[in-house]
Structures are given as C-alpha cells and as structure tokens.
Design a protein around this motif. Structure first.
Motif, PDB file in Angstrom:
ATOM      1  N   LYS A  88      -4.878 -10.626  -6.030  1.00  0.00           N
ATOM      2  CA  LYS A  88      -3.532 -10.863  -5.511  1.00  0.00           C
ATOM      3  C   LYS A  88      -2.959  -9.580  -4.936  1.00  0.00           C
ATOM      4  N   GLN A  89      -2.272  -9.719  -3.819  1.00  0.00           N
ATOM      5  CA  GLN A  89      -1.561  -8.606  -3.189  1.00  0.00           C
ATOM      6  C   GLN A  89      -0.288  -8.344  -3.986  1.00  0.00           C
ATOM      7  N   SER A  93      -2.506  -2.929  -1.451  1.00  0.00           N
ATOM      8  CA  SER A  93      -3.741  -3.709  -1.343  1.00  0.00           C
ATOM      9  C   SER A  93      -4.733  -3.446  -2.458  1.00  0.00           C
ATOM     10  N   ASN A 102       2.008  -6.650   8.730  1.00  0.00           N
ATOM     11  CA  ASN A 102       2.673  -7.396   7.653  1.00  0.00           C
ATOM     12  C   ASN A 102       3.499  -8.549   8.215  1.00  0.00           C
ATOM     13  N   LYS A 119      -5.294  -6.117  -4.954  1.00  0.00           N
ATOM     14  CA  LYS A 119      -6.011  -7.310  -4.516  1.00  0.00           C
ATOM     15  C   LYS A 119      -7.488  -7.224  -4.907  1.00  0.00           C
ATOM     16  N   LYS A 120      -8.039  -6.015  -4.866  1.00  0.00           N
ATOM     17  CA  LYS A 120      -9.433  -5.826  -5.260  1.00  0.00           C
ATOM     18  C   LYS A 120      -9.628  -6.077  -6.749  1.00  0.00           C
ATOM     19  N   THR A 133       2.941  -8.504   0.767  1.00  0.00           N
ATOM     20  CA  THR A 133       2.155  -7.686   1.698  1.00  0.00           C
ATOM     21  C   THR A 133       2.016  -6.259   1.170  1.00  0.00           C
ATOM     22  N   GLN A 192       1.225 -11.368   9.022  1.00  0.00           N
ATOM     23  CA  GLN A 192       0.808 -12.028   7.774  1.00  0.00           C
ATOM     24  C   GLN A 192       1.904 -12.955   7.263  1.00  0.00           C
TER      25      GLN A 192
END
Length: 159
Positions: free
Chosen positions: A113-114, A105, A152, A108-109, A102, A155
């Motif tokens: 993947k985080q 971020s 989080n 991830k872009k 978590t 998630q």
C-alpha cells in the motif's frame, strides 16, 4: 475563499493547510450577509483523527443548527467535509467518497500500500440533476517537484 452558484446553490469552499495548528476562531465568517447553502472544507496536515474530529466539531458549532454533514472522508492527516443546509438535503442523492494515496512509495514495497501522507480525498453527489465533485489534495511541495505533482495528479484522476 470563493463562492459559486449552481442553480442557486451557493457554496463556500476553503482548502487549508493546518500544519498542526489548533483551531482558531473567525476562521471563516458565518455572520456575513451571504447565506451559504453548503460549506466545502478540506484540511491538510491536521494531525491524528482526534485533531480532525475537533476541527469538524468546532466548525459544526460555528455554523447554526440548520447544517448537517453531507459527507466526510479522511486519509492520513487530510480531511474533506461538506456541511449542507438542511433545506437542501432532500435534493441530494448518490453521495460517494473516495481517497487516493500518492505518498511515500517505499511502504508499497513492504505492505503493498502507498502511504497517504500525500494524495487526495473526494466527495461527490448529485444536487437535483447536477453532479458535483469536490477534491482536496495534498501534493509534494517545492518547484523542483513539479513532475512528481503532475504524476500524482494523473494517479488521482485515474482513480
């Protein structure tokens, strides 16, 4: 540090933020009057895999030979490990591990993947007919990040 009994299974659990410290002796008392059936240990911020391996090895050496690793799951600088007394291994089935990142971020872009600098690691198993699951987490600190921690948490449990 608490112990609980589930059908006479006595557990010792410790969740500890190592903050890159080296292992220190007497971190938990294995010489006391209580004979634990399992040690459930989760560590955060314990550095690279070599550091995590050293922590697990040192703990294994502190415990007597009657314990074996039931499960271990690593993510980033987190690790969750369960040492179980050998007499209980025959009662254990369906051992599963899981992790959920978590963290940051922005990765991830770029990668899809985080990052796992924050998140949770988990080990679940059945002891006789009783399902047990242990989750170690490392979430955003400080009071102003409560909404982020709650997000989080959602998630993590949805996985």
């Amino acid at each position: 540090m608490d112990s609980i009994t589930v059908r006479n299974l006595i557990l010792y659990h410790l969740f500890f933020n190592v903050i890159d410290s080296i292992f220190f002796c007497n971190f938990f008392d294995v010489s006391g009057d209580t004979q634990y059936d399992a040690y459930v240990l989760a560590f955060q911020e314990c550095g690279n895999k070599n550091n995590r391996d050293a922590w697990i090895k040192t703990i294994g050496n502190e415990l007597d030979l009657g314990y074996t690793i039931l499960g271990r799951v690593d993510m980033w600088e987190m690790v969750l490990v369960i040492f179980i007394h050998s007499e209980h291994v025959r009662f254990i089935s369906v051992v599963e591990t899981c992790s959920e990142a978590t963290g940051i971020s922005i990765a991830k872009k770029l990668t899809g993947k985080q990052l796992g600098n924050k998140g949770a690691v988990a080990i679940g198993f059945r002891w006789h007919d009783t399902p047990l699951c242990f989750i170690g987490s490392h979430l955003a600190a400080r009071p102003e990040r409560v909404l982020k921690r709650n997000s989080n948490y959602q998630q993590i449990i949805e996985k």
